[in-house]
Scaffold this active site. Structure first.
Site, PDB file in Angstrom:
ATOM      1  N   GLY A  63       0.849  -1.199   0.000  1.00 57.11           N
ATOM      2  CA  GLY A  63       0.000   0.000   0.000  1.00 57.11           C
ATOM      3  C   GLY A  63       0.871   1.230   0.000  1.00 57.11           C
ATOM      4  O   GLY A  63       1.870   1.279  -0.707  1.00 57.11           O
ATOM      5  N   GLU A  64       0.533   2.180   0.846  1.00 60.03           N
ATOM      6  CA  GLU A  64       1.276   3.438   0.887  1.00 60.03           C
ATOM      7  C   GLU A  64       1.795   3.664   2.311  1.00 60.03           C
ATOM      8  O   GLU A  64       1.020   3.909   3.223  1.00 60.03           O
ATOM      9  CB  GLU A  64       0.345   4.581   0.429  1.00 60.03           C
ATOM     10  CG  GLU A  64       0.940   5.956   0.509  1.00 60.03           C
ATOM     11  CD  GLU A  64       2.327   6.043  -0.141  1.00 60.03           C
ATOM     12  OE1 GLU A  64       2.495   5.583  -1.294  1.00 60.03           O
ATOM     13  OE2 GLU A  64       3.245   6.557   0.522  1.00 60.03           O
ATOM     14  N   SER A  65       3.118   3.580   2.455  1.00 58.27           N
ATOM     15  CA  SER A  65       3.689   3.540   3.806  1.00 58.27           C
ATOM     16  C   SER A  65       3.647   4.869   4.550  1.00 58.27           C
ATOM     17  O   SER A  65       3.736   4.901   5.763  1.00 58.27           O
ATOM     18  CB  SER A  65       5.132   3.031   3.748  1.00 58.27           C
ATOM     19  OG  SER A  65       5.951   3.945   3.058  1.00 58.27           O
ATOM     20  N   CYS A  95       6.131  -5.440   0.928  1.00 55.12           N
ATOM     21  CA  CYS A  95       6.354  -4.132   0.308  1.00 55.12           C
ATOM     22  C   CYS A  95       6.113  -3.008   1.333  1.00 55.12           C
ATOM     23  O   CYS A  95       6.903  -2.844   2.247  1.00 55.12           O
ATOM     24  CB  CYS A  95       5.486  -4.010  -0.947  1.00 55.12           C
ATOM     25  SG  CYS A  95       6.087  -2.753  -2.081  1.00 55.12           S
ATOM     26  N   ARG A 122      12.855   3.389   0.093  1.00 53.56           N
ATOM     27  CA  ARG A 122      11.578   3.288  -0.623  1.00 53.56           C
ATOM     28  C   ARG A 122      11.759   3.541  -2.114  1.00 53.56           C
ATOM     29  O   ARG A 122      12.650   4.272  -2.510  1.00 53.56           O
ATOM     30  CB  ARG A 122      10.588   4.321  -0.067  1.00 53.56           C
ATOM     31  CG  ARG A 122      10.183   4.065   1.357  1.00 53.56           C
ATOM     32  CD  ARG A 122       9.246   5.147   1.833  1.00 53.56           C
ATOM     33  NE  ARG A 122       8.073   5.219   0.970  1.00 53.56           N
ATOM     34  CZ  ARG A 122       7.374   6.339   0.766  1.00 53.56           C
ATOM     35  NH1 ARG A 122       7.737   7.465   1.342  1.00 53.56           N
ATOM     36  NH2 ARG A 122       6.326   6.315  -0.028  1.00 53.56           N
ATOM     37  N   ILE A 151       6.485  -3.720  -7.198  1.00 50.60           N
ATOM     38  CA  ILE A 151       5.710  -2.533  -7.575  1.00 50.60           C
ATOM     39  C   ILE A 151       6.214  -1.357  -6.727  1.00 50.60           C
ATOM     40  O   ILE A 151       6.002  -1.329  -5.517  1.00 50.60           O
ATOM     41  CB  ILE A 151       4.195  -2.743  -7.324  1.00 50.60           C
ATOM     42  CG1 ILE A 151       3.697  -3.983  -8.073  1.00 50.60           C
ATOM     43  CG2 ILE A 151       3.406  -1.501  -7.744  1.00 50.60           C
ATOM     44  CD1 ILE A 151       2.297  -4.420  -7.691  1.00 50.60           C
ATOM     45  N   ARG A 152       6.887  -0.447  -7.343  1.00 50.84           N
ATOM     46  CA  ARG A 152       7.505   0.699  -6.632  1.00 50.84           C
ATOM     47  C   ARG A 152       8.088   0.198  -5.289  1.00 50.84           C
ATOM     48  O   ARG A 152       7.785   0.683  -4.210  1.00 50.84           O
ATOM     49  CB  ARG A 152       6.479   1.817  -6.409  1.00 50.84           C
ATOM     50  CG  ARG A 152       6.010   2.424  -7.737  1.00 50.84           C
ATOM     51  CD  ARG A 152       5.229   3.691  -7.556  1.00 50.84           C
ATOM     52  NE  ARG A 152       4.096   3.515  -6.656  1.00 50.84           N
ATOM     53  CZ  ARG A 152       3.983   4.080  -5.458  1.00 50.84           C
ATOM     54  NH1 ARG A 152       4.918   4.888  -5.014  1.00 50.84           N
ATOM     55  NH2 ARG A 152       2.931   3.869  -4.717  1.00 50.84           N
ATOM     56  N   HIS A 187       5.599  -8.958  -3.888  1.00 52.66           N
ATOM     57  CA  HIS A 187       4.196  -9.282  -3.567  1.00 52.66           C
ATOM     58  C   HIS A 187       3.841 -10.723  -3.925  1.00 52.66           C
ATOM     59  O   HIS A 187       3.241 -10.964  -4.981  1.00 52.66           O
ATOM     60  CB  HIS A 187       3.273  -8.358  -4.374  1.00 52.66           C
ATOM     61  CG  HIS A 187       3.330  -6.924  -3.992  1.00 52.66           C
ATOM     62  ND1 HIS A 187       2.500  -6.358  -3.052  1.00 52.66           N
ATOM     63  CD2 HIS A 187       4.131  -5.926  -4.431  1.00 52.66           C
ATOM     64  CE1 HIS A 187       2.777  -5.072  -2.926  1.00 52.66           C
ATOM     65  NE2 HIS A 187       3.765  -4.775  -3.754  1.00 52.66           N
ATOM     66  N   GLU A 189       1.428 -12.356  -2.929  1.00 51.28           N
ATOM     67  CA  GLU A 189      -0.038 -12.465  -3.028  1.00 51.28           C
ATOM     68  C   GLU A 189      -0.549 -12.139  -4.426  1.00 51.28           C
ATOM     69  O   GLU A 189      -1.712 -12.386  -4.731  1.00 51.28           O
ATOM     70  CB  GLU A 189      -0.708 -11.568  -1.968  1.00 51.28           C
ATOM     71  CG  GLU A 189      -0.703 -10.072  -2.236  1.00 51.28           C
ATOM     72  CD  GLU A 189       0.654  -9.397  -1.994  1.00 51.28           C
ATOM     73  OE1 GLU A 189       1.655 -10.110  -1.703  1.00 51.28           O
ATOM     74  OE2 GLU A 189       0.716  -8.158  -2.111  1.00 51.28           O
TER      75      GLU A 189
END
Ligand code: GLN
Length: 209
Positions: A63-65, A95, A122, A151-152, A187, A189
């Site tokens: 997600g967005e940390s 991630c 990051r 992913i990023r 990831h 998942e």
């Protein structure tokens, strides 16, 4: 994986009746729940302290940390989560989840849980690898290379204390194990390869014994 020396994915059955929580404040929660279901484990969304108390292990998804620490505060989950992790409950961050578990984030003062003895960077791999799949060799994981979906993604800049790097990409750490804690830059998942979910379930089984 070093932990796999005592709990090889192929050799030990996952204990029945395990409840694995997926922190459901943001991020790719459903994909982790689907992977747990495919492993025949019970996965539950965790948003409250009461839900946190019912689980045997926790996955913190991608997600967005930068926002997750505020959300943990707002939902009053930070302290109880830290207490359970320090008492030995297995926690796996993918991630963003690994970033939030890290002790340090390079070049940033963003708050984290400070559980993993690592410094992460990051969005570290640059544009060409913003979203990609790379075959990964993972220490202790049998069979073919693991399909690493990035992913990023962060990489692990350094590790100390009990933190042990299990996989590298371009010479940078992308998976870490520390006693009851696991972190992946990628990831699992988002693939249909369940080996790392099964590995985590074995950590959860072992912690419950
Ligand atoms: N780049 C995101 C961050 O730093 C993490 C990306 C992800 O979880 N897929 O928070």
């Amino acid at each position: 994986m070093p932990a796999a020396k005592s709990a090889k994915t192929t050799e030990h059955a996952v204990k029945p009746g395990l409840r694995v929580g997926v922190l459901a404040l943001q991020g790719d929660v459903e994909e982790h729940l689907a992977a747990l279901a495919a492993c025949k484990a019970e996965g539950v969304r965790v948003k409250t302290v009461e839900e946190l108390e019912t689980i045997d292990g926790l996955i913190i998804p991608g997600g967005e940390s930068t926002t997750i620490a505020n959300l943990l505060e707002r939902f009053k989950l930070q302290k109880p989560l830290l207490e359970r992790a320090k008492a030995g409950m297995p926690v796996w961050g993918t991630c963003m989840g690994m970033i939030v578990m890290a002790e340090k984030v390079a070049g940033s003062k963003q708050p984290t849980l400070g559980l993993l003895h690592i410094e992460v960077k990051r969005n570290a791999f640059g544009r060409q690898i913003e979203s990609t799949e790379e075959p990964l060799e993972i220490e202790g994981l049998d069979g073919k290379p693991f399909p690493g979906v990035f992913i990023r993604a962060p990489w692990i800049e350094s590790a100390w204390g009990g933190a042990h790097i299990l996989s590298f990409l371009e010479g940078k750490g992308v998976m870490v194990w520390q006693r009851n804690l696991l972190g992946t830059s990628f990831h699992p998942e988002l693939t249909d390869d369940l080996r790392i979910h099964k590995y985590f379930l074995q950590m959860v089984s072992a912690a419950k014994q």
